[in-house]
Structures are given as C-alpha cells and as structure tokens.
Design an enzyme around this catalytic site. Structure first.
Site, PDB file in Angstrom:
ATOM      1  N   ARG A   1      13.062  63.053 113.477  1.00  0.00           N
ATOM      2  CA  ARG A   1      12.263  64.274 113.750  1.00  0.00           C
ATOM      3  C   ARG A   1      13.156  65.329 114.080  1.00  0.00           C
ATOM      4  O   ARG A   1      14.077  64.805 114.997  1.00  0.00           O
ATOM      5  CB  ARG A   1      11.149  64.156 114.517  1.00  0.00           C
ATOM      6  CG  ARG A   1      10.575  65.607 115.107  1.00  0.00           C
ATOM      7  CD  ARG A   1       9.445  65.400 115.815  1.00  0.00           C
ATOM      8  NE  ARG A   1       8.341  65.126 114.960  1.00  0.00           N
ATOM      9  CZ  ARG A   1       6.959  64.688 115.552  1.00  0.00           C
ATOM     10  NH1 ARG A   1       6.562  65.424 116.703  1.00  0.00           N
ATOM     11  NH2 ARG A   1       6.053  64.706 114.565  1.00  0.00           N
TER      12      ARG A   1
ATOM     13  N   ARG B   1       2.541  60.875 118.834  1.00  0.00           N
ATOM     14  CA  ARG B   1       2.051  59.923 118.012  1.00  0.00           C
ATOM     15  C   ARG B   1       2.987  59.111 117.071  1.00  0.00           C
ATOM     16  O   ARG B   1       3.043  57.975 116.605  1.00  0.00           O
ATOM     17  CB  ARG B   1       1.096  60.509 117.253  1.00  0.00           C
ATOM     18  CG  ARG B   1      -0.414  60.834 117.911  1.00  0.00           C
ATOM     19  CD  ARG B   1      -0.868  62.288 117.680  1.00  0.00           C
ATOM     20  NE  ARG B   1      -0.252  63.252 118.365  1.00  0.00           N
ATOM     21  CZ  ARG B   1      -0.669  63.534 119.545  1.00  0.00           C
ATOM     22  NH1 ARG B   1      -1.781  62.985 120.066  1.00  0.00           N
ATOM     23  NH2 ARG B   1       0.115  64.417 120.441  1.00  0.00           N
ATOM     24  N   THR B   2       3.753  60.267 116.461  1.00  0.00           N
ATOM     25  CA  THR B   2       4.673  59.804 115.316  1.00  0.00           C
ATOM     26  C   THR B   2       5.665  58.686 115.750  1.00  0.00           C
ATOM     27  O   THR B   2       5.842  57.756 114.952  1.00  0.00           O
ATOM     28  CB  THR B   2       5.228  61.374 114.808  1.00  0.00           C
ATOM     29  OG1 THR B   2       4.223  62.077 114.619  1.00  0.00           O
ATOM     30  CG2 THR B   2       6.076  60.695 113.348  1.00  0.00           C
TER      31      THR B   2
ATOM     32  N   LYS C   1      26.610  66.112 123.595  1.00  0.00           N
ATOM     33  CA  LYS C   1      27.964  66.408 123.686  1.00  0.00           C
ATOM     34  C   LYS C   1      28.731  66.977 122.589  1.00  0.00           C
ATOM     35  O   LYS C   1      30.024  67.157 122.410  1.00  0.00           O
ATOM     36  CB  LYS C   1      28.791  65.072 124.008  1.00  0.00           C
ATOM     37  CG  LYS C   1      28.357  64.510 125.113  1.00  0.00           C
ATOM     38  CD  LYS C   1      29.056  63.018 125.342  1.00  0.00           C
ATOM     39  CE  LYS C   1      28.519  62.172 126.606  1.00  0.00           C
ATOM     40  NZ  LYS C   1      28.828  60.635 126.492  1.00  0.00           N
TER      41      LYS C   1
ATOM     42  N   HIS D   1       5.978  67.260 106.857  1.00  0.00           N
ATOM     43  CA  HIS D   1       5.654  66.047 107.951  1.00  0.00           C
ATOM     44  C   HIS D   1       4.747  65.045 106.925  1.00  0.00           C
ATOM     45  O   HIS D   1       3.688  64.866 106.924  1.00  0.00           O
ATOM     46  CB  HIS D   1       4.566  66.463 108.909  1.00  0.00           C
ATOM     47  CG  HIS D   1       4.583  65.480 110.215  1.00  0.00           C
ATOM     48  ND1 HIS D   1       4.955  63.918 110.047  1.00  0.00           N
ATOM     49  CD2 HIS D   1       4.217  65.834 111.396  1.00  0.00           C
ATOM     50  CE1 HIS D   1       4.779  63.590 110.927  1.00  0.00           C
ATOM     51  NE2 HIS D   1       4.055  64.300 112.066  1.00  0.00           N
TER      52      HIS D   1
HETATM   53  N1   CP Z   1       0.884  64.563 114.635  1.00  0.00           N
HETATM   54  C1   CP Z   1       2.041  64.464 115.199  1.00  0.00           C
HETATM   55  O1   CP Z   1       3.275  64.858 114.688  1.00  0.00           O
HETATM   56  O2   CP Z   1       2.141  64.275 116.616  1.00  0.00           O
HETATM   57  P1   CP Z   1       3.296  64.291 117.530  1.00  0.00           P
HETATM   58  O3   CP Z   1       3.816  65.303 117.446  1.00  0.00           O
HETATM   59  O4   CP Z   1       2.745  63.592 118.996  1.00  0.00           O
HETATM   60  O5   CP Z   1       4.147  63.039 116.767  1.00  0.00           O
END
Ligand code: CP
Length: 317
Positions: free
Chosen positions: A109, A59-60, A87, A137
C-alpha cells in the site's frame, strides 16, 4: 482460459473478464475453507509474504495477513516508521533487500499512484497492489464484486450506484472498471467538485453521472457509499461536512427511495454521520461486514492464483 498467467496483481483495468471471474470463483472456494472448523490449508507452505504498508490500514492489511497465514505462508509486516524507508532508502532498494531474503510476495500500500506497477516491473517477487494513491485498489473491488455476486448471482442488468468522492477514490476507479467488465451498469453521484471532469458515457468504462442522490437512488440495486477522505483532500471541495451529509449522506429516509432489495456497501473505514448514517451502517440492507469477510477469501484467492501462475516462476517475469 487455461490458468492465471500473472506474476502480479496491480489493477482491475489490466484484468480480463475471465480473469476476474476466475478470482471470484476461487474466492468462493476459499470462503468454504474459512467457514470450516480447521481453516488452514497448505498451498503456500514455504512461501513468504511481506505486508509493506506505507499508509494506514485496518481491513486490507489484516485480511492479507490472515489470507497468507490461512494458506500456510510465513508473513512479515513492515510499516514505514519501523523500516529503513525513514532513513532515505528507496522503495526499490527496500524490496530488493527483502528479495535477497527470498521473499515471494510483496503486498504494497503506497500513497503514490502507480507505485505498485513500477515496483512489479523492477522485482521478481509477486507484487500485489493494496491501494496506490488515487489510482486503484484492486482487491477491494474484487471483494465488492464477490459480495454483489453472492446477493444477486449476476452482474448483467444490475445498476450499481457509487456515491461520494469519485475523483479521489481508488475504490471507485477499480469498481468502475470491474463492474463494467462484468456487465453491470455504473451510476455515480456526488458534488460536482468530486466528480472527475470527462467522466462520460463515451469511455471504455461508461458511467451515468447524477448531481442529486435522490434522482439516482430509485434505480439502484447496489448503493456503494465512499468514504470522504478528510486526510487526503488538502483543500475543502465542499462547503462543510454538514452540508455534504445533508445532500449526499445516506440516511434511513433516503434509503427508502431505493428498491426494496437494494444493498448498501462501504469499503470502510466509515465516517458515521458524514457519508452514511449509523442506522444505515447497522441496518438490514447493509453488507459492510460481509464485505470484510469476503476480503479474506478474495485475498486468499489472489495469493493462491499468483503462486500457481507460470509467470510467477522466478526468472520468467
Ligand atoms: N477498505 C480499506 O482499504 O480499508 P483499510 O484502509 O482499513 O485497509
């Protein structure tokens, strides 16, 4: 408040109530654009956004990429196995090299808590935290707040129940911060091993702790179910998945204990039958897919506002 004065978005904790509301208002406008026949607008023309995802995401990552494209930015997606991080190159060196290619945004992320904030201090590009370890998040919380506001048009007086692994959840942490800043009351429920010690009503971000889901559900306007992060919890913190589902899983019978107007949220990915039953995921109270839709609008708003901020002008950071 004049404008958005930030180079980066690394946490909800660091945002003011006004800044959160500005992002939500901008996201509402972005959603109107997304519902048009022609969805592309020019504000980020000539800008480049790199999606640097050191952890898996559906999603993100997709929604950030789509958000950047809808605003006419060029996008590049990097995964650890397709980069020189494998590496031995450090994250800092990787991003400095991307900056040498005139990249404007790094959407990161990372499994380490604090990674986005550290990087933001070291580079000129705008860094957006797409989830860092157990820390925060922020854009997930923003899209959750947008979804709640759409349903209830307010936060004051709302009771939001967050259920599950509060201790290891960056989604829970960002939502606890955001909901408190906007005036909602936050309740949490889960096994004692998954509730952080010291989570009390005395902190800057008060929560009410429930050890039985049945005690909390009748008060809830919003029920936010968290994913049980089977890959992140090294040792079992509850006896079995079946036991967890029996005491803390949201099924149709339990949902009947909640208010008629209560909505059910989940950040995804969903473990059907573990933290939430399939008929609840797909039922009329579920706003799980509207959350996903709002994810694109929210991330458009964040990229747009960071681009307009005087702090984002290179060299001022
Ligand atoms: N909600 C969320 O962060 O989903 P993903 O891990 O798929 O990005």
């Amino acid at each position: 408040m004049k404008g958005f004065q930030r180079k980066d978005l690394v946490s909800i904790d660091s945002l003011s109530k006004d800044e959160i509301l500005m992002i939500l208002d901008t996201a509402d406008s972005m959603k109107q654009i997304l519902r048009r026949d022609r969805k592309k607008v020019p504000p980020l023309q000539g800008k480049t956004a790199v999606m640097l995802f050191i952890e898996a995401s559906t999603r993100t990552r997709t929604s950030f990429e789509l958000a950047a494209k809808r605003l006419s930015a060029d996008t590049i997606s990097l995964t650890p196995d397709a980069s020189s991080l494998t590496k031995g190159e450090t994250l800092f060196d990787t991003v400095k090299n991307l900056e040498a290619m005139q990249v404007d945004y790094v959407v990161l992320r990372h499994p380490q808590s604090g990674a986005a904030e550290r990087l933001a201090k070291q580079v000129d590009a705008s860094v957006v935290n797409a989830g860092d370890g157990w820390h925060e998040h922020p854009t997930q919380a923003l899209l959750d707040l947008m979804t709640i506001r759409e349903r209830f048009q307010k936060f004051d007086g709302l009771n939001v129940l967050i259920v599950g692994d509060i201790a290891h959840s960056r989604v829970a942490r960002s939502n606890i911060y955001g909901l408190n800043k906007l005036g909602a009351k936050v309740m949490v429920a889960g096994p004692g091993t998954l509730i952080p010690p010291g989570l009390t009503g005395d902190s800057e971000y008060p929560v009410e702790v429930y050890n039985r889901l049945e005690d909390a559900l009748p008060k809830a306007d919003v029920i936010m179910m968290l994913r049980i992060q089977l890959e992140r919890i090294g040792q079992s913190l509850f006896p079995s998945e079946g036991e967890y589902a029996r005491f803390f899983g949201l099924n149709a019978a339990r949902l009947k204990l909640a208010k008629n107007h209560a909505i059910v949220m989940h950040p995804g990915p969903v473990n059907r039958g573990l933290e939430i039953a399939s008929d609840v995921v797909d039922g009329s109270s579920s706003v799980i897919l509207p959350q996903v839709e709002n994810g694109v609008a929210t991330r458009m708003a964040v990229l747009y506002l960071l681009n307009r901020s005087p702090e984002a002008i290179r060299g001022d950071a």
